[in-house]
Design a protein around this motif. Structure first.
Motif, mmCIF file in Angstrom:
data_model
loop_
_atom_site.group_PDB
_atom_site.id
_atom_site.type_symbol
_atom_site.label_atom_id
_atom_site.label_comp_id
_atom_site.label_asym_id
_atom_site.label_seq_id
_atom_site.Cartn_x
_atom_site.Cartn_y
_atom_site.Cartn_z
ATOM 1 N N SER A 83 4.167 3.183 -4.640
ATOM 2 C CA SER A 83 3.303 3.749 -5.674
ATOM 3 C C SER A 83 3.772 3.484 -7.093
ATOM 4 O O SER A 83 3.333 4.159 -8.031
ATOM 5 C CB SER A 83 3.183 5.263 -5.464
ATOM 6 O OG SER A 83 4.466 5.874 -5.520
ATOM 7 N N ASP A 97 -2.882 -0.382 -8.916
ATOM 8 C CA ASP A 97 -4.002 -0.398 -7.981
ATOM 9 C C ASP A 97 -4.657 0.976 -7.908
ATOM 10 O O ASP A 97 -4.096 1.984 -8.327
ATOM 11 C CB ASP A 97 -3.569 -0.860 -6.593
ATOM 12 C CG ASP A 97 -2.518 0.034 -5.950
ATOM 13 O OD1 ASP A 97 -2.401 1.202 -6.366
ATOM 14 O OD2 ASP A 97 -1.821 -0.420 -5.034
ATOM 15 N N SER A 98 -5.872 0.983 -7.357
ATOM 16 C CA SER A 98 -6.656 2.218 -7.304
ATOM 17 C C SER A 98 -6.189 3.168 -6.206
ATOM 18 O O SER A 98 -6.663 4.301 -6.133
ATOM 19 C CB SER A 98 -8.135 1.884 -7.095
ATOM 20 O OG SER A 98 -8.326 1.169 -5.881
ATOM 21 N N TYR A 99 -5.261 2.728 -5.346
ATOM 22 C CA TYR A 99 -4.749 3.600 -4.289
ATOM 23 C C TYR A 99 -3.752 4.613 -4.837
ATOM 24 O O TYR A 99 -3.534 5.666 -4.230
ATOM 25 C CB TYR A 99 -4.102 2.786 -3.178
ATOM 26 C CG TYR A 99 -5.037 1.788 -2.538
ATOM 27 C CD1 TYR A 99 -6.102 2.220 -1.756
ATOM 28 C CD2 TYR A 99 -4.884 0.421 -2.740
ATOM 29 C CE1 TYR A 99 -6.978 1.308 -1.174
ATOM 30 C CE2 TYR A 99 -5.750 -0.497 -2.165
ATOM 31 C CZ TYR A 99 -6.791 -0.048 -1.388
ATOM 32 O OH TYR A 99 -7.661 -0.951 -0.824
ATOM 33 N N HIS A 100 -3.126 4.292 -5.963
ATOM 34 C CA HIS A 100 -2.098 5.166 -6.511
ATOM 35 C C HIS A 100 -2.343 5.552 -7.969
ATOM 36 O O HIS A 100 -1.639 6.419 -8.493
ATOM 37 C CB HIS A 100 -0.727 4.493 -6.408
ATOM 38 C CG HIS A 100 -0.363 4.065 -5.026
ATOM 39 N ND1 HIS A 100 -0.515 2.772 -4.576
ATOM 40 C CD2 HIS A 100 0.135 4.769 -3.976
ATOM 41 C CE1 HIS A 100 -0.123 2.697 -3.317
ATOM 42 N NE2 HIS A 100 0.266 3.885 -2.929
ATOM 43 N N LYS A 139 -10.401 -2.544 -8.050
ATOM 44 C CA LYS A 139 -9.179 -2.083 -7.386
ATOM 45 C C LYS A 139 -7.910 -2.292 -8.200
ATOM 46 O O LYS A 139 -6.856 -1.776 -7.855
ATOM 47 C CB LYS A 139 -9.013 -2.823 -6.044
ATOM 48 C CG LYS A 139 -10.122 -2.557 -5.032
ATOM 49 C CD LYS A 139 -10.117 -1.117 -4.569
ATOM 50 C CE LYS A 139 -11.140 -0.891 -3.469
ATOM 51 N NZ LYS A 139 -11.175 0.526 -3.033
ATOM 52 N N ARG A 196 0.815 -1.205 0.000
ATOM 53 C CA ARG A 196 0.000 0.000 0.000
ATOM 54 C C ARG A 196 0.855 1.265 0.000
ATOM 55 O O ARG A 196 0.418 2.311 -0.473
ATOM 56 C CB ARG A 196 -0.930 0.000 1.223
ATOM 57 C CG ARG A 196 -2.095 -0.954 1.132
ATOM 58 C CD ARG A 196 -3.147 -0.447 0.167
ATOM 59 N NE ARG A 196 -3.720 0.813 0.595
ATOM 60 C CZ ARG A 196 -4.768 0.920 1.400
ATOM 61 N NH1 ARG A 196 -5.366 -0.179 1.845
ATOM 62 N NH2 ARG A 196 -5.240 2.095 1.762
ATOM 63 N N ASN A 197 2.090 1.173 0.535
ATOM 64 C CA ASN A 197 2.917 2.374 0.639
ATOM 65 C C ASN A 197 3.883 2.537 -0.525
ATOM 66 O O ASN A 197 4.731 3.416 -0.517
ATOM 67 C CB ASN A 197 3.705 2.364 1.954
ATOM 68 C CG ASN A 197 4.662 1.184 2.046
ATOM 69 O OD1 ASN A 197 4.477 0.180 1.370
ATOM 70 N ND2 ASN A 197 5.678 1.302 2.887
#
Length: 397
Positions: free
Chosen positions: A219, A250-253, A260, A216-217
């Motif tokens: 990018s 992924d959709s977090y970055h 996702k 998750r951390n």
């Protein structure tokens, strides 16, 4: 009672079977970092810049052979600062050196190994990733840097042939400077579950939601290098049939069209993903997919070449208003019981903010269905159906 994640409900399990379930899962590796996979646990003598040599217990959790060195962020070699992808420490492999770790797995299951890698002073550096005892092996070419940070995340997959395997990273190179060699960091593992086969879609894992471990951390996304074995792919159902990698995002970055996860196509024709899907000869089908922009400052134009059997279509990314993706399709008539669908980027794109990091169009939500199917109707009305269902529940309550 135990929780069933696949059916999202509580199910009853006889008490006598609980010890058996515990026994089957006890000791098996869990998804995430391997033991000291980030190399931040200090050796018995503490961190130093000295070569660890052949010390089999010098790096906690790992065995090593050859010239292996724990490096520290900011450490210099000559006029060059060595790259540590994450945290404060990483491992550098010198000439013919290796590190390995034994892990408990489920025999017969497919696993994906995610890791960060960077090169040092040799232009032609590569990294060999293998799994013993079956010695499934893949060599990663580190000559091409896909990001301006100087390092990339990769994923490789294997099928476990025993209950215990050894994950091995080796430097196959022999340089004049024996300390030159690849840097490794953040080694993680993930058990890949078989994607559910859609009822009205011939594409397996068409939503691209089943894939390798992602931090998750971090990018940068995960690079999927060449892999022609669909049975042991880090992206189940798909293969990478070119000599350059594609990027799992992924959709977090990044901007992801659906769900996702998605694939960003890099390096033009040198970055191809494909799948063989089941079809009925002489039947008419439609390949449809979401084509998007990752939101990573990738310079346009963006376009993909989409293949479905003997049909191919060049599709440019031209979304309406502020949308980050569009739906594209290719009509074709199946000629056999299995039909190849494939995608690659038409252009070689780089990011406008650093002018060097590779990027490209995003592909997601891939469908192959008989022409005239209700897929588009279902997609467009799914939100309305969900909303009506919520209203109905509220009224009943």
């Amino acid at each position: 009672m135990v929780w069933s994640s696949t059916s999202t409900r509580w199910v009853s399990v006889p008490v006598l079977l609980l010890p058996l379930l515990v026994h089957l899962t006890a000791g098996q590796v869990q998804d995430g970092l391997l033991i000291n996979g980030d190399f931040e646990t200090p050796p018995s003598g503490g961190f130093s810049n000295e070569d660890l040599g052949d010390g089999h217990t010098a790096i906690p959790g790992w065995k090593s052979n050859g010239t292996v060195e724990l490096i520290t962020s900011g450490q210099k070699q000559g006029g060059m600062i060595l790259i540590v992808p994450q945290g404060r420490h990483a491992v550098r492999l010198g000439n013919d050196a290796e590190i390995r770790q034994e892990v408990k797995v489920e025999k017969g299951s497919v696993y994906s190994i995610t890791f960060s890698a960077a090169r040092t002073c040799a232009q032609m550096e590569s990294l060999n990733v293998s799994v013993a005892p079956q010695w499934t092996s893949q060599t990663i070419d580190l000559q091409t840097l896909y990001s301006v940070q100087g390092w990339d995340d990769y994923a490789c997959a294997f099928q476990a042939e025993s209950d215990t395997v050894a994950v091995v990273f080796a430097n196959p190179g022999m340089e004049d400077d024996p300390t030159c060699g690849p840097i490794i960091d953040d080694v993680a593992i993930k058990k890949l579950l078989n994607p559910d086969k859609p009822k009205d879609n011939a594409v397996l894992n068409g939503d691209l939601e089943v894939g390798p471990w992602m931090f998750r951390n971090e990018s940068l996304g995960i690079l999927l290098p060449t892999n022609l074995d669909e049975e042991t792919s880090s992206l189940p159902g798909w293969i990478v049939e070119s000599n350059r990698a594609v990027r799992y995002i992924d959709s977090y970055h990044f901007a992801v069209p659906q769900g996702k996860r998605a694939i960003e196509l890099l390096s033009g024709k040198e970055g191809i993903i494909s799948q063989m899907v089941e079809t009925t000869p002489n039947k008419q089908y439609k390949l449809s997919f979401a084509l998007g922009h990752a939101g990573d400052s990738c310079k346009q134009p963006l376009a993909v070449m989409a293949f479905a059997g003997d049909q191919a279509r060049n599709i440019h990314y031209t979304p309406d208003s502020n949308a980050t993706f569009q739906i594209a399709d290719v009509n074709f008539t199946a000629k056999a019981e299995r039909t190849r669908v494939a995608f690659y980027s038409v252009y070689y794109n780089t990011r406008s903010d650093d002018m060097s990091s590779l990027c490209g169009p995003v592909v997601d939500d891939v469908w192959v269905a008989l022409s005239g199917s209700c897929r588009n109707v279902v997609r467009s009305s799914s939100g309305l159906i969900f909303g009506l269902l919520v209203v109905f529940i509220l009224v009943v309550v």
